[in-house]
Design a protein around this motif. Sequence first.
Motif, PDB file in Angstrom:
ATOM      1  N   TRP A  56       0.829  -1.205   0.000  1.00 24.16           N
ATOM      2  CA  TRP A  56       0.000   0.000   0.000  1.00 24.16           C
ATOM      3  C   TRP A  56       0.864   1.255   0.000  1.00 24.16           C
ATOM      4  N   LEU A  57       1.909   1.284   0.820  1.00 28.52           N
ATOM      5  CA  LEU A  57       2.796   2.445   0.877  1.00 28.52           C
ATOM      6  C   LEU A  57       3.501   2.669  -0.463  1.00 28.52           C
ATOM      7  N   MET A  58       3.928   1.613  -1.104  1.00 29.14           N
ATOM      8  CA  MET A  58       4.591   1.746  -2.407  1.00 29.14           C
ATOM      9  C   MET A  58       3.644   2.360  -3.433  1.00 29.14           C
ATOM     10  N   ILE A  59       2.405   1.896  -3.457  1.00 28.43           N
ATOM     11  CA  ILE A  59       1.431   2.446  -4.403  1.00 28.43           C
ATOM     12  C   ILE A  59       1.180   3.920  -4.130  1.00 28.43           C
ATOM     13  N   VAL A  60       1.012   4.281  -2.860  1.00 29.63           N
ATOM     14  CA  VAL A  60       0.715   5.667  -2.497  1.00 29.63           C
ATOM     15  C   VAL A  60       1.879   6.582  -2.863  1.00 29.63           C
ATOM     16  N   VAL A  61       3.112   6.203  -2.500  1.00 36.00           N
ATOM     17  CA  VAL A  61       4.273   7.062  -2.752  1.00 36.00           C
ATOM     18  C   VAL A  61       4.496   7.223  -4.249  1.00 36.00           C
ATOM     19  N   PHE A  62       4.497   6.146  -4.992  1.00 34.83           N
ATOM     20  CA  PHE A  62       4.757   6.219  -6.427  1.00 34.83           C
ATOM     21  C   PHE A  62       3.685   7.048  -7.129  1.00 34.83           C
ATOM     22  N   THR A  63       2.420   6.792  -6.822  1.00 33.06           N
ATOM     23  CA  THR A  63       1.335   7.531  -7.481  1.00 33.06           C
ATOM     24  C   THR A  63       1.367   9.011  -7.113  1.00 33.06           C
ATOM     25  N   THR A  64       1.710   9.323  -5.869  1.00 35.99           N
ATOM     26  CA  THR A  64       1.775  10.722  -5.435  1.00 35.99           C
ATOM     27  C   THR A  64       2.859  11.474  -6.185  1.00 35.99           C
ATOM     28  N   VAL A  65       4.038  10.883  -6.297  1.00 36.56           N
ATOM     29  CA  VAL A  65       5.142  11.553  -6.997  1.00 36.56           C
ATOM     30  C   VAL A  65       4.794  11.756  -8.470  1.00 36.56           C
ATOM     31  N   VAL A  66       4.300  10.718  -9.114  1.00 31.16           N
ATOM     32  CA  VAL A  66       3.982  10.813 -10.541  1.00 31.16           C
ATOM     33  C   VAL A  66       2.873  11.835 -10.791  1.00 31.16           C
ATOM     34  N   THR A  67       1.938  11.950  -9.864  1.00 29.89           N
ATOM     35  CA  THR A  67       0.797  12.842 -10.069  1.00 29.89           C
ATOM     36  C   THR A  67       1.115  14.289  -9.718  1.00 29.89           C
ATOM     37  N   LEU A  68       1.790  14.518  -8.587  1.00 25.84           N
ATOM     38  CA  LEU A  68       1.977  15.882  -8.099  1.00 25.84           C
ATOM     39  C   LEU A  68       3.130  16.610  -8.754  1.00 25.84           C
ATOM     40  N   ALA A  69       4.165  15.904  -9.221  1.00 26.28           N
ATOM     41  CA  ALA A  69       5.313  16.589  -9.826  1.00 26.28           C
ATOM     42  C   ALA A  69       4.894  17.430 -11.030  1.00 26.28           C
ATOM     43  N   TYR A 345      -8.571   0.882  -1.539  1.00 28.18           N
ATOM     44  CA  TYR A 345      -9.569   0.019  -2.171  1.00 28.18           C
ATOM     45  C   TYR A 345      -8.901  -1.144  -2.898  1.00 28.18           C
ATOM     46  N   LEU A 346      -7.855  -0.844  -3.680  1.00 29.13           N
ATOM     47  CA  LEU A 346      -7.202  -1.901  -4.451  1.00 29.13           C
ATOM     48  C   LEU A 346      -6.571  -2.944  -3.534  1.00 29.13           C
ATOM     49  N   VAL A 347      -5.836  -2.466  -2.513  1.00 26.93           N
ATOM     50  CA  VAL A 347      -5.176  -3.420  -1.611  1.00 26.93           C
ATOM     51  C   VAL A 347      -6.223  -4.183  -0.807  1.00 26.93           C
ATOM     52  N   ASN A 348      -7.313  -3.517  -0.454  1.00 23.76           N
ATOM     53  CA  ASN A 348      -8.397  -4.224   0.231  1.00 23.76           C
ATOM     54  C   ASN A 348      -8.970  -5.330  -0.652  1.00 23.76           C
ATOM     55  N   ARG A 349      -9.115  -5.021  -1.954  1.00 22.12           N
ATOM     56  CA  ARG A 349      -9.635  -6.035  -2.861  1.00 22.12           C
ATOM     57  C   ARG A 349      -8.660  -7.209  -2.986  1.00 22.12           C
ATOM     58  N   ILE A 350      -7.367  -6.891  -3.048  1.00 23.70           N
ATOM     59  CA  ILE A 350      -6.369  -7.967  -3.101  1.00 23.70           C
ATOM     60  C   ILE A 350      -6.432  -8.804  -1.834  1.00 23.70           C
ATOM     61  N   HIS A 351      -6.520  -8.113  -0.702  1.00 24.30           N
ATOM     62  CA  HIS A 351      -6.596  -8.807   0.586  1.00 24.30           C
ATOM     63  C   HIS A 351      -7.861  -9.650   0.676  1.00 24.30           C
ATOM     64  N   ALA A 352      -9.005  -9.062   0.209  1.00 27.50           N
ATOM     65  CA  ALA A 352     -10.266  -9.812   0.249  1.00 27.50           C
ATOM     66  C   ALA A 352     -10.201 -11.029  -0.668  1.00 27.50           C
ATOM     67  N   ALA A 353      -9.585 -10.853  -1.860  1.00 28.44           N
ATOM     68  CA  ALA A 353      -9.456 -11.997  -2.763  1.00 28.44           C
ATOM     69  C   ALA A 353      -8.596 -13.090  -2.150  1.00 28.44           C
ATOM     70  N   ASP A 354      -7.546 -12.681  -1.456  1.00 29.70           N
ATOM     71  CA  ASP A 354      -6.689 -13.664  -0.799  1.00 29.70           C
ATOM     72  C   ASP A 354      -7.457 -14.409   0.291  1.00 29.70           C
ATOM     73  N   GLN A 355      -8.268 -13.675   1.031  1.00 31.81           N
ATOM     74  CA  GLN A 355      -9.054 -14.326   2.080  1.00 31.81           C
ATOM     75  C   GLN A 355     -10.138 -15.228   1.489  1.00 31.81           C
TER      76      GLN A 355
END
Length: 624
Positions: A56-69, A345-355
Amino acid sequence: MKKFSNSNPETGISAFPPEKMVPAMLNLSRFKPRFWDHQDAASGPGNDHFSFRRKWLMIVVFTTVVTLAPLLVMTLVDYRLTRQAFKSEATMGTARMVSNTWRNVSFLLSQRRAALEFVCRDNTLPELLAPARLDAILTNLQGGMGGFVDLSVVDADCTVQAYAGPLALEKSRVKPTPCFDHAVANGFFISDVIANPAQNHQLVLAIRHDLDSGGFFVLRSTLDASLLDASMRELTLGEGDDAFIVNTRGILQTPARRYGKRFDKVPLTIPEAADGTRTLKTVDQAGRSVLMGIAPIPDSPFLLMIIRQESGIMDLWLKPRMHLIGFLLFSIAMILVSILGVATYLVNRIHAADQRRVQALHQVEYANKLTSIGRLASGVAHEINNPLAIINQKAGLIKDLFTINSSYNGNEKLIKLVDDVLASVRRCGTITRRLLDFARHMESSIEAVDIEAVIRQVLGFMEKEAERRSIAVSVSVQGENPTFESDRGNVQQIFLNLINNAFAAMADGGRLDITIGRQGTTHIAVTVADTGHGIPEADLKRVFEPFFSTRQGQGGTGLGLSVTYGMVSEMGGEITVSSQVNRGTQFTVTLPLNPPRMSSATASAVDPADSTAAGSQFREEKTT
């Protein structure tokens, strides 16, 4: 095996026992994603566990940098361009305001000039000199255009031949004035605004009209100066700005907001006359930098001037700049919220699919165990039936011998003992038949199902426990009880789980009420209501989660209602619950009379957390 967090799969929110947390932490835990504290124990020992939090942290950091720069770079560039563009727009805006106002004033004067020219062309001199003719024309002009005070016809000798207005000037000789001289020389003249203490301030408009005989006369009109004032008052100006009309000597012809009254000299340097609209930077009497827009009114001695404070213009630029910064901050906040929401949402969906994957594996294991139990029960029943048949035969033979033999025929005690043996054999036979019938329906098959018969068969297994615990059980059918095509084994399993949960939730002396009835024309509904301990509101949304149980440490696996939910969903039905603590719980299972044809794998893939109906309605007591 995976380690499962105690959380709600529907909302992804962790829910820990309140007594273990301070209130502040409890409030914060409501916003914690379900995967936050989850560690995948299936990846082996050590620190190499798959971490949903790290993903989740990797997705947030990468998307934030790509979007805000790009957004920040574009904002800085736009900031500089906006400042430059605003200065240009302020100059152009002033020029547009001057040009528009210039057109309004020019139209006002040219319209009245054209009206006088039309009067001269439309009327001969004798007609203008006729009694009351000039009065009628003045009345029409005042009603149609407004601003006209009087009209007079002056001949070449400066004698007023006809007059209409508030004065008595007819047949009087007037002294030649610059107005008359300019009108004679140029054919048209507009004077400066003339002070008239007795009436409103006025200006004179005169037109020369040539006669066919070679002479001429001058049509002279006095206009109310408030016509010019109205054009200035209609302008929308900022604080510190001003708009007025001056003559070529810099004398105010209209009142100014900041630069004096009418007939005062304006404290600004008047530039040399030039055609067209001009915008200049200058300094007022207080040393403030101002933006001056100026335009000469054609065929008149007037200059239109609009003054704007440069500091006010920069203040107007500052407001958009602050709006830009505010919009930037708002955009960044919205982007961050969106990134956090989408990543969660995405990580929750991955987690839910795993469960769901693990849940499906456990359900398969659970189903296999039930199948094994059914086969074992079937084998045991067959093995028991053989000796039971022998016992039944021999006991019947003994009873016949006792009946034939006169020495034993009257011994009621021996006859009663033999009857007890036969009754026990019949009871064992009933039990084995139930086991065989139950085991026979463990395999999936579609057949006609009488739901009342299925429920009574399930209750037969619980009969002795109900007697031992003094639990009253009632089954009532309201209206028609139609049969329908379904998997009889699944129907048995659904109500076996619900009834078993109800027995586990009730203390001795409780009551279980089962009601069967039609729901519309396409469904049948079964209500299972107990008088057990009920369900807390906090647990209502979690009862269909796999491995959630209110009987932790008492043999509960947490799979019973999860499997029940999957079976009901597979049949195209739904299950709802209502409960009150210490009052009891009521489950309602609604099944279609024409269920869809679905594979058993479908039920394993059903996740109550992903079902809108289940999330809002299926809140039930989980005791398995």
